[in-house]
Design an enzyme around this catalytic site. Structure first.
Site, short mmCIF file in Angstrom:
data_model
loop_
_atom_site.label_atom_id
_atom_site.label_comp_id
_atom_site.label_asym_id
_atom_site.label_seq_id
_atom_site.Cartn_x
_atom_site.Cartn_y
_atom_site.Cartn_z
N PRO A 1 -17.14 -25.82 11.60
CG PRO A 1 -18.10 -24.84 9.72
CD PRO A 1 -17.97 -24.68 11.20
CD GLU A 2 -12.23 -29.12 14.09
OE1 GLU A 2 -11.02 -29.38 13.99
OE2 GLU A 2 -12.92 -29.52 15.04
#
Ligand SMILES: [Zn+2]
Length: 270
Positions: free
Chosen positions: A2-3
């Site tokens: 997840p960014e």
């Protein structure tokens, strides 16, 4: 992994729903990346006031202290009034008066850490070295350019490092450099103010659109309602090696920088 856009999309998906909820009970499963820092039972009775984000950390402001939550490599949150029975990869859960908040994290690089406040040494250790938020006013063109001037590394690496600006992960770095027309191996210190201005705008544009699209599904990401993102469907270069550039029709290339794949168009990016 997840960014920033995925983390922000997650935040937006449950922040309003959980705000004002009282924690009825808390549960911690297998150890995560870092210890919680207080006995988990002490979270019961606290009220969740709001959910903020700093970099890739979600900050749950409680009436006393805060919880710093990181999704690590493979974490995702669910928030609902009813959730299925806990599975082997569920490692943290808050039962609140407004629903269950649950962290699922198969690889357990995620973390939930309690801190007395943002000035607490624990919080400062995690948040203190983060660059500015790309979507905030603190991300200023002139200081961005001035900081690029002092870095000799390739611009892609400088963006990824997160010291100048947080949240420009691997996908978004390739995309922003394409939009700005900058070759990913260009030395950061050699980027002119005009090009830095284009890059600044491109970083904001790419991240804002990704948040709007709910992040990317490249790593099976879904938000706290189990909905997937769609950002990768419109990627200009990322993961498109050999395919025609959407602007000039030439072939998109893939190189490796710092063990991470970089995608770019040799004709559009100089
Ligand atoms: Zn091109």
């Amino acid at each position: 992994m997840p960014e920033l856009p995925e983390v922000e999309a997650t935040r937006q998906s449950f922040a309003d729903g959980i705000a004002g909820a009282r924690i009825v009970s808390a549960w911690l499963g297998k150890p995560l990346r870092w210890p919680l820092g207080v006995p988990v039972a002490e979270l019961a009775g606290r009220t969740v006031r709001s959910v903020r984000r700093r970099g890739k950390y979600l900050l749950l402001d409680l009436d006393r202290g805060l919880l710093l939550l990181h999704l690590g490599m493979s974490g995702s949150l669910s928030f609902a009034t009813v959730l299925p029975a806990r599975g082997p990869h569920d490692h943290f859960e808050l039962a609140t008066t407004r629903g269950l908040l649950r962290l699922n994290d198969p690889r357990r690089f995620g973390a939930v850490v309690w801190a007395a406040g943002e000035d607490d040494p624990v919080a400062r250790k995690l948040l203190g070295s983060l660059g500015v938020e790309p979507l905030s006013d603190a991300f200023d063109v002139l200081s961005f350019h001035a900081q690029l001037k002092s870095r000799k590394a390739a611009i892609k690496q400088v963006l990824l490092a997160g010291e100048l600006v947080v949240g420009v992960g691997n996908i978004y770095a390739s995309e922003a450099l394409f939009l700005a027309g900058i070759h990913p191996t260009t030395r950061a210190s050699r980027i002119s103010l005009a090009r830095a201005t284009r890059l600044h705008a491109a970083v904001r544009d790419v991240l804002a659109r990704a948040v709007q699209k709910g992040g990317s599904t490249l790593r099976d990401f879904s938000n706290a309602f189990g909905e997937s993102g769609y950002f990768q469907l419109e990627a200009m270069v990322y993961d498109r090696a050999g395919q025609p550039c959407r602007v000039c029709g030439g072939a998109v290339r893939r190189i490796v920088q710092g063990q991470r794949a970089t995608y770019y168009c040799p004709a559009c990016q100089k």
